[in-house]
Design an enzyme around this catalytic site. Structure first.
Site, PDB file in Angstrom:
ATOM      1  N   THR A 148      23.624  10.109   7.027  1.00 43.65           N
ATOM      2  CA  THR A 148      23.366  11.423   7.629  1.00 43.65           C
ATOM      3  C   THR A 148      24.704  11.971   8.081  1.00 43.65           C
ATOM      4  O   THR A 148      25.359  11.394   8.958  1.00 43.65           O
ATOM      5  CB  THR A 148      22.400  11.313   8.812  1.00 43.65           C
ATOM      6  OG1 THR A 148      21.184  10.709   8.364  1.00 43.65           O
ATOM      7  CG2 THR A 148      22.096  12.692   9.388  1.00 43.65           C
ATOM      8  N   LYS A 222      17.650  16.641   6.199  1.00 42.59           N
ATOM      9  CA  LYS A 222      17.621  15.485   7.097  1.00 42.59           C
ATOM     10  C   LYS A 222      17.869  15.899   8.542  1.00 42.59           C
ATOM     11  O   LYS A 222      17.250  15.363   9.468  1.00 42.59           O
ATOM     12  CB  LYS A 222      18.659  14.460   6.654  1.00 42.59           C
ATOM     13  CG  LYS A 222      18.819  13.268   7.614  1.00 42.59           C
ATOM     14  CD  LYS A 222      17.525  12.450   7.747  1.00 42.59           C
ATOM     15  CE  LYS A 222      17.672  11.371   8.817  1.00 42.59           C
ATOM     16  NZ  LYS A 222      18.626  10.317   8.443  1.00 42.59           N
ATOM     17  N   LYS A 290      25.042  10.987  17.217  1.00 45.73           N
ATOM     18  CA  LYS A 290      25.882  11.627  16.196  1.00 45.73           C
ATOM     19  C   LYS A 290      25.089  12.655  15.402  1.00 45.73           C
ATOM     20  O   LYS A 290      25.530  13.794  15.205  1.00 45.73           O
ATOM     21  CB  LYS A 290      26.466  10.559  15.271  1.00 45.73           C
ATOM     22  CG  LYS A 290      27.244  11.085  14.075  1.00 45.73           C
ATOM     23  CD  LYS A 290      26.412  11.145  12.798  1.00 45.73           C
ATOM     24  CE  LYS A 290      25.930   9.783  12.353  1.00 45.73           C
ATOM     25  NZ  LYS A 290      25.185   9.836  11.064  1.00 45.73           N
TER      26      LYS A 290
END
Length: 353
Positions: A148, A222, A290
């Protein structure tokens, strides 16, 4: 000719400098692999199969080791790299070969998958002119980033791969460690649709792939997934805390809501883990922070206000501040417990000793 074609597509000085450095470091006479296609036995019209496709894998952490294992079980040859070689041992025991750099993986592979931690890791692994994947790929090969990461970085890697006569697909996944272990991940893909179709036999070893659009579209899909999960996790742990303070048996409460509209994947995956105080990572808190940070950065560039996302990011960030970034995302309960000065514990059976 590759250089001039690339410059016609994107005539900026940054790309010119990057390509000039690449070809200075890797002139074609010294690296004939750049002029080769996929394995010598491969017809580009043939479907990908273990007999004609060599696989490379970079990143053998919580998710990656299971995902790569499915490819080995399907009969593919696998060359792996991990910064901590010991973490690759289960794959080596299955028959994989260990390489000493991403570049070495690329030189031994037709398709290279990577699933690493942060965008900075992706950039280094994919683009580093001395040790990265793209400088080592043969013409006609593929790079698939399942980390990701940032959509803009996915687009940059896509252009760099094209300049090297290769292809790049961004394909982050959702489903956690259980999805990786069971081969039931949801895979969000971005890039050229024909490339995704060609790679589908490999994706099917790991889960279900869906084409979302051009370069970076897989990453954006995502990120949307992470936004939903973030608020769902907040709702789950708040609901559990409410039930606990209200004097309801939390396990029975979870069983009751699991057959109604409040059922969610987060409840199924993490509800009992939370009650059992099992905070082992299926997905690390620091990686989720993150992801949510990338989401917020994207929202800022869009002028988009998502207060639920911002709240969830702050709650998860508080876990990192308490040294809990290495726990799983279900550890969000710890943040809510601290806010309420209480501890959610599974009620013990009075008959147990």
């Amino acid at each position: 000719m590759l250089l001039f074609r690339a410059l016609r597509r994107r005539p900026d000085e940054l790309l010119f400098d990057r390509l000039r450095l690449h070809f200075r470091l890797h002139p074609h006479p010294l690296f004939p692999s750049h002029q080769a296609s996929m394995s010598s036995t491969t017809d580009l019209n043939d479907p990908i199969s273990p007999s004609n496709t060599r696989i490379g894998w970079i990143g053998t952490g919580v998710m990656g080791r299971f995902m790569a294992s499915h490819l080995l079980s399907a009969g593919y040859s696998l060359t792996v790299f991990n910064r901590t070689p010991a973490k690759a041992k289960p794959l080596l025991d299955q028959g994989a070969r260990l390489a000493d750099s991403p570049l070495a993986v690329a030189r031994s592979s037709d398709v290279v998958f990577l699933i690493v931690g942060y965008p900075s890791d992706v950039r280094r692994v994919a683009l580093d002119p001395n040790s990265g994947v793209i400088p080592g790929l043969s013409a006609g090969s593929f790079l698939v980033d399942m980390t990701t990461s940032e959509p803009t970085l996915a687009a940059e890697i896509y252009e760099a791969a094209r300049a090297a006569s290769c292809s790049s697909v961004d394909a982050p996944v959702s489903g956690g460690d259980q999805g990786a272990r069971n081969g039931t991940l949801s895979i969000f893909s971005g890039g050229d649709e024909a490339d995704v179709r060609r790679l589908t036999p490999l994706f099917q070893c790991m889960g279900t792939v869906r084409y979302m659009g051009g370069p970076g579209a897989g990453q954006r899909a995502k990120l949307g997934n992470q936004i939903v999960i973030a608020s769902t996790m907040v709702g789950l742990v708040e609901g559990m805390m409410y039930a606990h303070k209200a004097g309801i048996d939390v396990l029975k409460w979870m069983e009751a809501i699991s057959t109604g509209a409040a059922r969610s994947k987060s409840l199924d995956l993490y509800g009992k883990r939370i009650l059992e105080r099992d905070m082992e990572a299926g997905f690390y808190v620091h990686h989720f922070v993150k992801d949510l940070g990338i989401c917020l950065k994207e929202c800022q560039s869009m002028g988009l206000a998502l207060p639920g996302l911002a709240l969830a990011q702050q709650l998860y960030l508080s876990l990192v501040a308490h040294g809990e970034g290495g726990l799983g995302t279900q550890a969000l309960i710890l943040s809510i417990e601290r806010l309420n000065n209480t501890c959610l514990e599974k009620k013990k059976n009075p008959d147990s000793k």
